[in-house]
Design a protein around this motif. Structure first.
Motif, PDB file in Angstrom:
ATOM      1  N   LEU A  34     -64.404  -5.571 -37.527  1.00  0.00           N
ATOM      2  CA  LEU A  34     -65.239  -5.243 -38.826  1.00  0.00           C
ATOM      3  C   LEU A  34     -65.847  -6.501 -39.272  1.00  0.00           C
ATOM      4  O   LEU A  34     -65.418  -7.734 -39.019  1.00  0.00           O
ATOM      5  N   THR A  35     -67.253  -6.358 -39.389  1.00  0.00           N
ATOM      6  CA  THR A  35     -68.016  -7.635 -39.884  1.00  0.00           C
ATOM      7  C   THR A  35     -68.161  -7.369 -41.522  1.00  0.00           C
ATOM      8  O   THR A  35     -68.445  -6.114 -41.804  1.00  0.00           O
ATOM      9  N   LEU A  36     -67.954  -8.642 -41.918  1.00  0.00           N
ATOM     10  CA  LEU A  36     -67.973  -8.269 -43.576  1.00  0.00           C
ATOM     11  C   LEU A  36     -69.579  -8.442 -44.111  1.00  0.00           C
ATOM     12  O   LEU A  36     -70.238  -9.033 -43.478  1.00  0.00           O
ATOM     13  N   SER A  37     -69.570  -8.010 -45.322  1.00  0.00           N
ATOM     14  CA  SER A  37     -71.071  -8.236 -45.872  1.00  0.00           C
ATOM     15  C   SER A  37     -71.423  -9.258 -45.940  1.00  0.00           C
ATOM     16  O   SER A  37     -70.684 -10.495 -46.129  1.00  0.00           O
ATOM     17  N   GLY A  38     -72.536  -9.816 -45.742  1.00  0.00           N
ATOM     18  CA  GLY A  38     -73.299 -10.992 -45.602  1.00  0.00           C
ATOM     19  C   GLY A  38     -73.270 -11.964 -44.445  1.00  0.00           C
ATOM     20  O   GLY A  38     -73.706 -12.975 -44.438  1.00  0.00           O
TER      21      GLY A  38
END
Length: 232
Positions: A34-38
């Motif tokens: 998962l890539t986190l926001s920002g």
């Protein structure tokens, strides 16, 4: 078999797990980096710490995952630890990979000495609200090859500063969660004091790796095996 949700630390995205994912999938696990926001391909999204918590909870709910193992590396241990209690009986285990752990009402930088906190806040201001990525020399002594360091530096993006200064929100003691803490010995031989206290819980176990702070790059196959056995 488990559903692994893999969350890398500051500056990194889902790509950081590229060498870990195939081995977990070969063992029969569902695997969801998962890539986190920002960050990375989501750089355009604004983010605070609770945004990152919701990123993780939202991924579990969107995919309707069960038997979930949340894996948080470095900074991401803080949102992962909060998300773990919010997904309820979907959770099988949390694995903290040489990570920070959340404390209710405290931020990523809260435990730091005052002068160091001031320097970080100044650095975030100077970075336009972001924590600027490390440079190649900063990765020395962490068991990484020059090619691995170049890959990390090339892929890193500035980290949203608000995620480091906003407080964590926990409804119950973190020690109540089933957890494995993976300590990378080249980054320091002993867990931090807050982790040492949590390791006194009957629900927590300690595993050690003789590598540096970024084992998904330096020893991805061994890391995958440890994650697989963590649920055994």
């Amino acid at each position: 078999m488990a559903e692994f949700v893999l969350v890398a630390g500051a500056w990194l995205g889902s790509w950081a797990w590229d060498e870990v994912v195939p081995e977990l999938r070969a063992a029969g696990h569902g695997t969801h980096p998962l890539t986190l926001s920002g960050l990375a391909d989501k750089q355009h999204l604004p983010a605070g710490q609770q945004t990152h918590v919701q990123d993780i909870v939202g991924e579990v709910e969107r995919l309707d995952l069960r038997d979930v193992v949340l894996v948080g590396h470095s900074y991401s241990g803080i949102p992962v630890g909060q998300a773990a209690e919010r997904i309820g009986d979907r959770l099988t285990r949390v694995v903290f990979v040489d990570s920070n752990v959340p404390t209710n009402g405290e931020s990523f930088i809260s435990p730091w000495p005052g002068e160091r906190r001031d320097m970080m806040e100044e650095a975030i201001d100077d970075g336009g609200g972001f924590w600027i990525p490390l440079t190649a020399p900063d990765y020395a002594g962490q068991g990484l090859s020059s090619e691995q360091i170049a890959r990390i530096v090339r892929g890193s993006t500035p980290h949203p500063g608000a995620t480091l200064t906003e407080p964590a929100v926990l409804a119950r003691p973190l020690g109540d969660l089933p957890a494995t803490y993976l300590k990378c010995l080249l980054d320091g031989p002993e867990p931090t004091d807050d982790v040492a206290r949590l390791l006194k819980s009957e629900h927590w176990q300690l595993v050690q790796m003789n590598t540096g702070h970024w084992p998904m790059f330096s020893q991805p196959h061994q890391l995958a095996r440890i994650l697989h056995h963590a649920i055994g």
